[in-house]
Design a protein around this motif. Structure first.
Motif, PDB file in Angstrom:
ATOM      1  N   PHE A 221      15.735   6.301   4.560  1.00 35.12           N
ATOM      2  CA  PHE A 221      15.532   4.991   5.168  1.00 35.12           C
ATOM      3  C   PHE A 221      14.386   4.284   4.456  1.00 35.12           C
ATOM      4  O   PHE A 221      13.326   4.861   4.222  1.00 35.12           O
ATOM      5  CB  PHE A 221      15.208   5.134   6.654  1.00 35.12           C
ATOM      6  CG  PHE A 221      14.798   3.851   7.324  1.00 35.12           C
ATOM      7  CD1 PHE A 221      15.724   2.839   7.532  1.00 35.12           C
ATOM      8  CD2 PHE A 221      13.494   3.662   7.755  1.00 35.12           C
ATOM      9  CE1 PHE A 221      15.358   1.647   8.139  1.00 35.12           C
ATOM     10  CE2 PHE A 221      13.117   2.469   8.374  1.00 35.12           C
ATOM     11  CZ  PHE A 221      14.050   1.464   8.568  1.00 35.12           C
ATOM     12  N   LEU A 222      14.616   3.031   4.086  1.00 37.59           N
ATOM     13  CA  LEU A 222      13.580   2.232   3.439  1.00 37.59           C
ATOM     14  C   LEU A 222      13.393   0.927   4.213  1.00 37.59           C
ATOM     15  O   LEU A 222      14.367   0.229   4.502  1.00 37.59           O
ATOM     16  CB  LEU A 222      13.949   1.890   1.987  1.00 37.59           C
ATOM     17  CG  LEU A 222      14.183   3.048   1.021  1.00 37.59           C
ATOM     18  CD1 LEU A 222      15.665   3.415   0.980  1.00 37.59           C
ATOM     19  CD2 LEU A 222      13.710   2.697  -0.387  1.00 37.59           C
ATOM     20  N   ASN A 223      12.133   0.597   4.530  1.00 39.46           N
ATOM     21  CA  ASN A 223      11.840  -0.692   5.149  1.00 39.46           C
ATOM     22  C   ASN A 223      10.924  -1.483   4.227  1.00 39.46           C
ATOM     23  O   ASN A 223       9.756  -1.144   4.034  1.00 39.46           O
ATOM     24  CB  ASN A 223      11.192  -0.539   6.517  1.00 39.46           C
ATOM     25  CG  ASN A 223      11.061  -1.882   7.235  1.00 39.46           C
ATOM     26  OD1 ASN A 223      11.570  -2.901   6.755  1.00 39.46           O
ATOM     27  ND2 ASN A 223      10.393  -1.889   8.369  1.00 39.46           N
ATOM     28  N   PHE A 224      11.483  -2.542   3.652  1.00 40.58           N
ATOM     29  CA  PHE A 224      10.743  -3.424   2.760  1.00 40.58           C
ATOM     30  C   PHE A 224      10.787  -4.865   3.280  1.00 40.58           C
ATOM     31  O   PHE A 224      10.524  -5.799   2.539  1.00 40.58           O
ATOM     32  CB  PHE A 224      11.318  -3.350   1.341  1.00 40.58           C
ATOM     33  CG  PHE A 224      10.886  -2.124   0.590  1.00 40.58           C
ATOM     34  CD1 PHE A 224      10.085  -2.220  -0.520  1.00 40.58           C
ATOM     35  CD2 PHE A 224      11.279  -0.855   0.996  1.00 40.58           C
ATOM     36  CE1 PHE A 224       9.677  -1.093  -1.214  1.00 40.58           C
ATOM     37  CE2 PHE A 224      10.883   0.281   0.313  1.00 40.58           C
ATOM     38  CZ  PHE A 224      10.069   0.168  -0.801  1.00 40.58           C
ATOM     39  N   GLY A 225      11.151  -5.010   4.578  1.00 44.13           N
ATOM     40  CA  GLY A 225      11.241  -6.339   5.173  1.00 44.13           C
ATOM     41  C   GLY A 225      10.010  -6.662   5.981  1.00 44.13           C
ATOM     42  O   GLY A 225       9.025  -7.188   5.461  1.00 44.13           O
ATOM     43  N   ARG A 226      10.032  -6.307   7.281  1.00 38.01           N
ATOM     44  CA  ARG A 226       8.882  -6.526   8.147  1.00 38.01           C
ATOM     45  C   ARG A 226       8.721  -5.341   9.091  1.00 38.01           C
ATOM     46  O   ARG A 226       9.689  -4.682   9.470  1.00 38.01           O
ATOM     47  CB  ARG A 226       9.045  -7.820   8.960  1.00 38.01           C
ATOM     48  CG  ARG A 226       8.823  -9.093   8.129  1.00 38.01           C
ATOM     49  CD  ARG A 226       7.380  -9.202   7.655  1.00 38.01           C
ATOM     50  NE  ARG A 226       7.097 -10.420   6.899  1.00 38.01           N
ATOM     51  CZ  ARG A 226       7.103 -10.508   5.575  1.00 38.01           C
ATOM     52  NH1 ARG A 226       7.417  -9.443   4.844  1.00 38.01           N
ATOM     53  NH2 ARG A 226       6.794 -11.645   4.977  1.00 38.01           N
ATOM     54  N   GLY A 227       7.466  -5.080   9.478  1.00 40.02           N
ATOM     55  CA  GLY A 227       7.145  -3.897  10.252  1.00 40.02           C
ATOM     56  C   GLY A 227       7.516  -3.965  11.717  1.00 40.02           C
ATOM     57  O   GLY A 227       7.427  -2.956  12.421  1.00 40.02           O
ATOM     58  N   ASP A 228       7.943  -5.134  12.202  1.00 39.62           N
ATOM     59  CA  ASP A 228       8.326  -5.232  13.612  1.00 39.62           C
ATOM     60  C   ASP A 228       9.824  -5.033  13.825  1.00 39.62           C
ATOM     61  O   ASP A 228      10.359  -5.375  14.872  1.00 39.62           O
ATOM     62  CB  ASP A 228       7.865  -6.556  14.213  1.00 39.62           C
ATOM     63  CG  ASP A 228       8.418  -7.778  13.478  1.00 39.62           C
ATOM     64  OD1 ASP A 228       9.283  -7.611  12.598  1.00 39.62           O
ATOM     65  OD2 ASP A 228       7.986  -8.913  13.786  1.00 39.62           O
ATOM     66  N   LEU A 249       8.238   3.352   3.281  1.00 38.58           N
ATOM     67  CA  LEU A 249       7.821   2.202   4.075  1.00 38.58           C
ATOM     68  C   LEU A 249       6.812   1.357   3.299  1.00 38.58           C
ATOM     69  O   LEU A 249       5.766   1.850   2.886  1.00 38.58           O
ATOM     70  CB  LEU A 249       7.190   2.675   5.392  1.00 38.58           C
ATOM     71  CG  LEU A 249       8.031   3.676   6.208  1.00 38.58           C
ATOM     72  CD1 LEU A 249       7.230   4.177   7.400  1.00 38.58           C
ATOM     73  CD2 LEU A 249       9.347   3.031   6.655  1.00 38.58           C
ATOM     74  N   ASP A 250       7.154   0.097   3.141  1.00 37.59           N
ATOM     75  CA  ASP A 250       6.267  -0.847   2.450  1.00 37.59           C
ATOM     76  C   ASP A 250       5.631  -1.822   3.429  1.00 37.59           C
ATOM     77  O   ASP A 250       4.735  -2.568   3.071  1.00 37.59           O
ATOM     78  CB  ASP A 250       7.063  -1.618   1.384  1.00 37.59           C
ATOM     79  CG  ASP A 250       6.178  -2.430   0.454  1.00 37.59           C
ATOM     80  OD1 ASP A 250       5.247  -1.846  -0.132  1.00 37.59           O
ATOM     81  OD2 ASP A 250       6.407  -3.653   0.315  1.00 37.59           O
ATOM     82  N   VAL A 251       6.120  -1.814   4.681  1.00 40.02           N
ATOM     83  CA  VAL A 251       5.618  -2.729   5.713  1.00 40.02           C
ATOM     84  C   VAL A 251       5.411  -1.958   7.014  1.00 40.02           C
ATOM     85  O   VAL A 251       6.097  -0.967   7.269  1.00 40.02           O
ATOM     86  CB  VAL A 251       6.596  -3.900   5.937  1.00 40.02           C
ATOM     87  CG1 VAL A 251       6.612  -4.829   4.742  1.00 40.02           C
ATOM     88  CG2 VAL A 251       8.005  -3.398   6.227  1.00 40.02           C
ATOM     89  N   PHE A 252       4.474  -2.452   7.838  1.00 42.08           N
ATOM     90  CA  PHE A 252       4.073  -1.704   9.024  1.00 42.08           C
ATOM     91  C   PHE A 252       3.760  -2.654  10.174  1.00 42.08           C
ATOM     92  O   PHE A 252       3.528  -3.836   9.972  1.00 42.08           O
ATOM     93  CB  PHE A 252       2.853  -0.837   8.697  1.00 42.08           C
ATOM     94  CG  PHE A 252       3.094   0.077   7.520  1.00 42.08           C
ATOM     95  CD1 PHE A 252       3.625   1.339   7.724  1.00 42.08           C
ATOM     96  CD2 PHE A 252       2.839  -0.357   6.225  1.00 42.08           C
ATOM     97  CE1 PHE A 252       3.879   2.177   6.644  1.00 42.08           C
ATOM     98  CE2 PHE A 252       3.098   0.474   5.140  1.00 42.08           C
ATOM     99  CZ  PHE A 252       3.623   1.740   5.355  1.00 42.08           C
ATOM    100  N   LEU A 257      -2.362  -0.267   7.264  1.00 39.83           N
ATOM    101  CA  LEU A 257      -1.972   0.842   8.134  1.00 39.83           C
ATOM    102  C   LEU A 257      -3.229   1.609   8.545  1.00 39.83           C
ATOM    103  O   LEU A 257      -3.998   2.053   7.691  1.00 39.83           O
ATOM    104  CB  LEU A 257      -1.016   1.770   7.381  1.00 39.83           C
ATOM    105  CG  LEU A 257      -0.461   2.955   8.184  1.00 39.83           C
ATOM    106  CD1 LEU A 257       0.419   2.474   9.327  1.00 39.83           C
ATOM    107  CD2 LEU A 257       0.317   3.898   7.265  1.00 39.83           C
ATOM    108  N   PRO A 258      -3.483   1.764   9.860  1.00 39.15           N
ATOM    109  CA  PRO A 258      -4.685   2.462  10.313  1.00 39.15           C
ATOM    110  C   PRO A 258      -4.792   3.876   9.733  1.00 39.15           C
ATOM    111  O   PRO A 258      -3.784   4.560   9.562  1.00 39.15           O
ATOM    112  CB  PRO A 258      -4.510   2.504  11.836  1.00 39.15           C
ATOM    113  CG  PRO A 258      -3.612   1.343  12.147  1.00 39.15           C
ATOM    114  CD  PRO A 258      -2.667   1.246  10.982  1.00 39.15           C
ATOM    115  N   ALA A 259      -6.014   4.285   9.456  1.00 41.06           N
ATOM    116  CA  ALA A 259      -6.244   5.597   8.836  1.00 41.06           C
ATOM    117  C   ALA A 259      -5.781   6.736   9.724  1.00 41.06           C
ATOM    118  O   ALA A 259      -5.488   7.833   9.227  1.00 41.06           O
ATOM    119  CB  ALA A 259      -7.731   5.756   8.500  1.00 41.06           C
TER     120      ALA A 259
END
Length: 315
Positions: A221-228, A249-252, A257-259
């Motif tokens: 699964f790849l998400n390169f759109g938006r994290g919501d 994942l390129d978006v969150f 992205l919190p540590a």
């Protein structure tokens, strides 16, 4: 006439604009609190620095040029009320983003991470079992300019491509099309699932437990759109349960992205810090859209401007 850039461009690009449009007063690399905001007819921005306070002060504003594809951080309701045209640079991301997605897909299928780890250990081990893309299936959520380009590249590898959009209407480089309502039935067949969907009322929270649960236990699964697109905790739980097998994942939900996010430590997750669209040609391509639009604006042909954004739909 003042045109205000809320970011920096290269010196030769500044000179090019001044030469092409000698009648315009360009103000480059300014901040939203610049006094020139109040007199500028045109603002060129990445979008995130346009809020209601900026709009209240920009009393002469007649066009917003967004050097990004997403506009969800902007006060679209107020922009619509004032009737301010908005254009973006939709389409310029397709080459860098599609190349990056393809690189991640090949790296995962060919087990390149394992190869690199073995090299770090000076280990010679030929028990690496990669898989081929040939005859596999990929579902692309949002087969617009970016989605169609990754579809084109995947088809060159013999992948059967399935596009998914709101209407199910045909898109370029898609062998088959489905609408959002057909996701659960289609996901069990897919080897690769890619989202490049924008953030809109229809896409926020689109994927839930039932969608991830329907994926193959071998799916990437790849998400390169938006994290919501989903709740992050839902994806984390799905990955822990083995469906999908892995994610890039390129978006969150929250960026950076919190540590303390579990995603950093998960072995089946690749965290990419929202860099897939980065390219040395980003500004160049943005100006290639901005300049013809500026000519149309000056000619009074606003309806002919490229990449008009519908504030109500959010894209």
């Amino acid at each position: 006439m003042d045109v205000l850039f809320l970011f920096r461009i290269r010196e030769h690009q500044e000179e090019m604009l001044k030469k092409e449009f000698p009648e315009i007063h360009f103000l480059f690399d300014r901040k939203p609190d610049d006094p020139a905001l109040e007199t500028s007819e045109v603002i060129v921005t990445y979008g995130a620095d346009i809020d209601e306070n900026v709009l209240d002060r920009a009393k002469n504003l007649k066009w917003i040029m967004v050097a990004s594809a997403g506009v969800e951080q902007m006060p679209l309701g107020r922009i619509r009320e004032r009737g301010i045209p908005v254009t973006n640079v939709r389409g310029i991301h397709k080459t860098p983003m599609a190349e990056t997605m393809l690189a991640h897909i090949l790296a995962y299928r060919k087990k390149l991470g394992v190869v690199y780890e073995q090299q770090d250990r000076s280990e010679w081990n030929q028990k690496i079992r990669g898989t081929e893309l040939l005859d596999s299936k990929a579902l692309i959520l949002g087969p617009g300019a970016i989605g169609s380009e990754i579809g084109r590249l995947l088809q060159a590898f013999g992948v059967r491509t399935y596009g998914c959009n709101r209407s199910g209407r045909q898109a370029e480089h898609m062998d088959e099309m489905i609408s959002f309502g057909g996701l659960v039935d289609t996901l069990p067949e897919m080897d690769t699932v890619i989202s490049v969907l924008p953030s809109t009322p229809e896409t926020r929270g689109l994927l839930g437990h039932e969608h991830f649960g329907a994926m193959k236990d071998s799916a990437l699964f790849l998400n390169f759109g938006r994290g919501d697109l989903y709740e992050e905790k839902v994806l984390i739980e799905a990955l822990e349960n083995g469906r999908p097998a892995a994610a890039v994942l390129d978006v969150f939900e929250t960026e950076p992205l919190p540590a303390d996010s579990p995603l950093w430590k998960m072995e089946n997750v690749t965290v990419s810090p929202h860099v897939s669209s980065h390219s040395g040609r980003y500004i160049e391509r943005s100006l290639d859209i901005f300049m013809p639009n500026l000519r149309a604006y000056l000619d009074g042909s606003i309806d002919e401007m490229e990449n008009r954004v519908d504030p109500e739909r959010g894209y």
